[in-house]
Structures are given as C-alpha cells and as structure tokens.
Design a protein around this motif. Sequence first.
Motif, PDB file in Angstrom:
ATOM      1  N   THR A 257      -2.888   2.454   6.296  1.00 37.15           N
ATOM      2  CA  THR A 257      -3.966   2.550   5.303  1.00 37.15           C
ATOM      3  C   THR A 257      -3.739   1.521   4.200  1.00 37.15           C
ATOM      4  N   VAL A 258      -4.833   1.138   3.546  1.00 36.46           N
ATOM      5  CA  VAL A 258      -4.776   0.206   2.426  1.00 36.46           C
ATOM      6  C   VAL A 258      -5.024   0.977   1.139  1.00 36.46           C
ATOM      7  N   ASN A 259      -4.205   0.733   0.152  1.00 40.02           N
ATOM      8  CA  ASN A 259      -4.428   1.315  -1.168  1.00 40.02           C
ATOM      9  C   ASN A 259      -5.341   0.375  -1.950  1.00 40.02           C
ATOM     10  N   PRO A 260      -6.622   0.730  -2.121  1.00 36.06           N
ATOM     11  CA  PRO A 260      -7.555  -0.175  -2.800  1.00 36.06           C
ATOM     12  C   PRO A 260      -7.306  -0.281  -4.298  1.00 36.06           C
ATOM     13  N   ASN A 261      -6.480   0.618  -4.825  1.00 34.71           N
ATOM     14  CA  ASN A 261      -6.219   0.626  -6.262  1.00 34.71           C
ATOM     15  C   ASN A 261      -4.886  -0.016  -6.625  1.00 34.71           C
ATOM     16  N   ALA A 262      -4.210  -0.583  -5.637  1.00 31.89           N
ATOM     17  CA  ALA A 262      -2.931  -1.239  -5.917  1.00 31.89           C
ATOM     18  C   ALA A 262      -3.159  -2.427  -6.851  1.00 31.89           C
TER      19      ALA A 262
END
Length: 554
Positions: A257-262
């Motif tokens: 998964t990708v953390n869009p808030n990183a």
Amino acid sequence: MKKMKRNGKKYYLIYLLMAAGIWLSSLPVQATAPAAEELLPKATIYFNDKKVQYSPETGEPFLEDSQILAPLRQTMTAMGAKVIWEGATRTVRIKFDGNTIEIPLEKYYFIRNGQVLNHDSAARLINNKTYIPVRAIIEAIGAKGVWTGDSVRITYQKQDTSVKRIPKAFDLREYNRVTPVKDQQQSGACWAFASLGAMESALMPWEDYDFSEDNMSLGHGYNLSQAQGGDYMIALSYLTRWAGPVLEQEDPFGDNTVNPNAKVIKHLQEAIFLPKEGELGIKRAILLYGGVQSSLYLDQVQQWGNSEYYNEQTASYYYDGSRPINHDVVIIGWDDHYARDNFKKKPKRDGAFLCKNSFGSAFGQDGYFYVSYEDKYIGQNVIAYTKIEAVNNYQHIYQSDKLGYLLRAGYGEGTAYFANCYEPGGSEMLKAVSFYALEPNTSYEIYVVTDFSGVQDFQRMESLTKGNFSYAGYYTVKLGQGIPVDKKFAVVVRINSPATKHPIATEAKGAAKWADGVDLTDGEGYISYDGKSWKRAEEYLEANVCLKAFTTNY
C-alpha cells in the motif's frame, strides 16, 4: 542692518537645502553607521567542523530574513581560498580548489569557471565589506550546508576530478557515504532501491536518510505493478514532480500500500546521465556526488549456484551474453586491480566496479559484489543525483509532465523552441525553470512572456539567461532575483543539441502501454522551429512539453 543680512543669508541657505531635499540633521557629524552585525542577531559558521573566526574589523555574520549573511573575504580566506577585489568591475574573484569564482556586486548570478550560474541572492557592500548569503557561498564552491537556527555547518570534500589523479581503488563505505543494504524480496523494485540508495548516498555524510522504496515503486503513476519493475526514468519522473522521496518509516516496504499522506523530505532539482562505457566518468561522478545508479543483466537471480556468470566464492560477476537488462544496482566504488581470475567467466582484463545490491546482506559479501569493467551492461543507464534541495526551496511547482520524459520531438535538426504556459495562484515570483537536456553538450536560452494571452505574445518574449550543459540530464536553471508574475505567463526555451535531430523532451500519449496515464488536459504547451511560428504540443504532438516552472510568493 548687518545682522538682518546675516540672518537673511542663513534663511536663504536653509531654503536651498530644503529645496534640494537635504536636511541639516541628516548631514554627517563625524560618525559612522553602526555595523550590520550590531543591529541584527549574530550567526555562527563552521567549515569542516572548525568554527570560522570573525571580528569587527573583518565583519561578522548575522541573520537577516532567515538567511545568514557573511563577510565574503574572511569566510573564503578561512576556507583556504585566495580572494581578490577588482574595483574596476566591482567584482570579487575567488581562487578555490582549482576553481575560479567571480561574484559581481549587486548581481543575481556568479560565474564559476566561465559558466554563468543564476542565483536568487546578490552580494552587497555593508560598511565597506562585501557580504553574501552563506547559501550562495555553498552553491558557488559546491559544498554542503546544514542549518541549525543561527548557525550553519559547511562541509566541503576536496574535488579531485583530474583523470590522472583518480585513485586506483575507491570505496564510499570508507567515507560513511553508503546506507545499509536492503532486501527487495520477491518484488521487481530493484530500480527503486537503486535510485533511492544513490540519493541517500549523495546526501551523506551530511544528512542520513532511509527513503521509502514502497512509496516510489507503488506511487510512480505508471501502469506497472511492483512485481513488473521499472527503471531510472520512472524514478526520475516521481522525484522531479516532487512526489517523493518520503521516509521508510512513513511508508514501509512490503505492505503493498502507498501512504498518500507521507511527507516529502527533499526536492530533486538536478540529475545527470552519464555516457555509455564512460568508466572514467562514472568514477569521477562517484567522487563528486556519491553512489550512482546503473543497469545490468543479472543472471539466475534466485539460483546463483547454477550461474555461469556469478562466482559465489568471490562475489564477482561478468556477463557477456545477449539477454536484455533486467536489474539495477548502486555503484559505490571500484578496484582497478581486481583480478580477472576472481570471475567464473574470465574477462580480458583486471578491474571491477563495487556494487551495492538489494538482495539483503546474505548475498555476495554482506550485500555487495564486484562487476567486471567489461560486463556488457554495467555503466549503461547510469544516473547521478547531483542537486537535492530542501523542500522550502520554492513554494510552487507548475508542471504538466507528471510522468516525465517519454519521447523526443523536434524538426529534424538540433535546434528548436518549446514553451509552457501557467496561471499563477496569486502574486508570485518566477524563480527557476527545469527541463531535460537529451544529449551531452546542449546549450539553451530561456525567455519569459508575462501576461500571456496567445501565440502572438511570443513576439515579445524577453531573454532571461543562457548557458550549456556538458552532460545529458534533468536540470533546474535559476532566474536570479526572479520575475514578478500575477497573470498567465509563458516560459520558453531555445535548445540546441547537435547530437540529436529531436531535442525536445515530451510526455507523449501512446508512448508505451505502461504510460497510459498521460493527461493532455492539464497543460498548454507549444513548440516552434524558429521561435516565430508556434504549434500547440497537445494537438500537434499529442504530448505535454517537459518544462516546469518554480515560484515563490511575494
């Protein structure tokens, strides 16, 4: 009567002074203006961990608008430079580590070894001493700087770039410029590990980061899964659009998964492409910039004992077959005397690059292995990340090429014009533009059109700066103090790349099935063969022009 005449003359003199805008209270009365450092908070500067000493006579560094300004002569002398003031041209000439740097007063550029480099700060006289922002000094000499409040630590590594003086063996690990080996597991994300490993190396030893390969290999925007792989150009598109890098702890590898808030940690503003079979160029780049990313073909990835090209006992590899590239690594050093007898299949001569792999520490020698200079692919698709800046370098990025460079365009010759138009979000200062040089020895000239409404406005484009690039690559060119923009504006580049007939980098629709996310609705680009007759890139080429603009608020 005599007294009245004297008073009349006195009043007449006061009247003349007032008419000329001169008040008696403003005339000098045997006093000097207080030193700037007496009025503003003082600052501290360290060079290679040694505190630079200042005095009121030399001038002292101070803080102004969140910048540290330093007296140029004392600062550069403490670094071992020779400083010469040329009064006729109001220019400071600096001789430092084989480089000649010219810094003219009140000009938003400096000249290094004959090349004009724009900057957003200018040197100025304060109490008869030349002051300049420390950031400009760092950029002029090619050093690194780490700021902490009212102090800055400047680190400079002697730049030995002559071919004759390149050492016979070199290992970045000995200089604390390599991050730990990682494991890509069963993924095809070697390219992301190599790209970010090279970036981490470029920032060391001044800054030590662990960047997220998951965020890059899952969030690049292309129609490719993590298992299908990628390459250095996909990495470059992700980095140049400021999608990353982010920290590993904010987006750990292996969770799919990708953390869009990183949070993005750095902004990549420059990367150079090294020429094929450029053994000396690769060594020079490692000395100057840290680890470089390279492609190769890696045989029998999971069954090393069956490989005819890899020697497990010596962790050495040499491939001379015809299969295509399938892997990326970070080159971190070399050994000219590494014996050809170490290889399972013997090359013709000694010598090998030392490479950091992404198969964990159980592979090779704690995760590292040697690749022969004569390997078919090592040294191809080599990229060095040469300018990595803080995230506050600019406040806005304007772009339409979010998937980066996909296809070349042009008019059958090395010279062409290309432009992009952007609508600012308010009153801003245009500070820089970025674009690709697709071949070595590329020259450029940059123009701007403010208050742009249509192609007829290209007739009044104003030249801002010009220069050249020795290497192919992605470059950001600063525009000095900046150009105010509060309405739609156009940035224009005249490019000349003699080695190609198609010098314009574009994000083209249909370039590849795995790049089907090209959006032609988000840009307004133009191309021209002469700077007079223009065509819309989105219509004529079905492509966006790779030309970004960077601004700050004002």
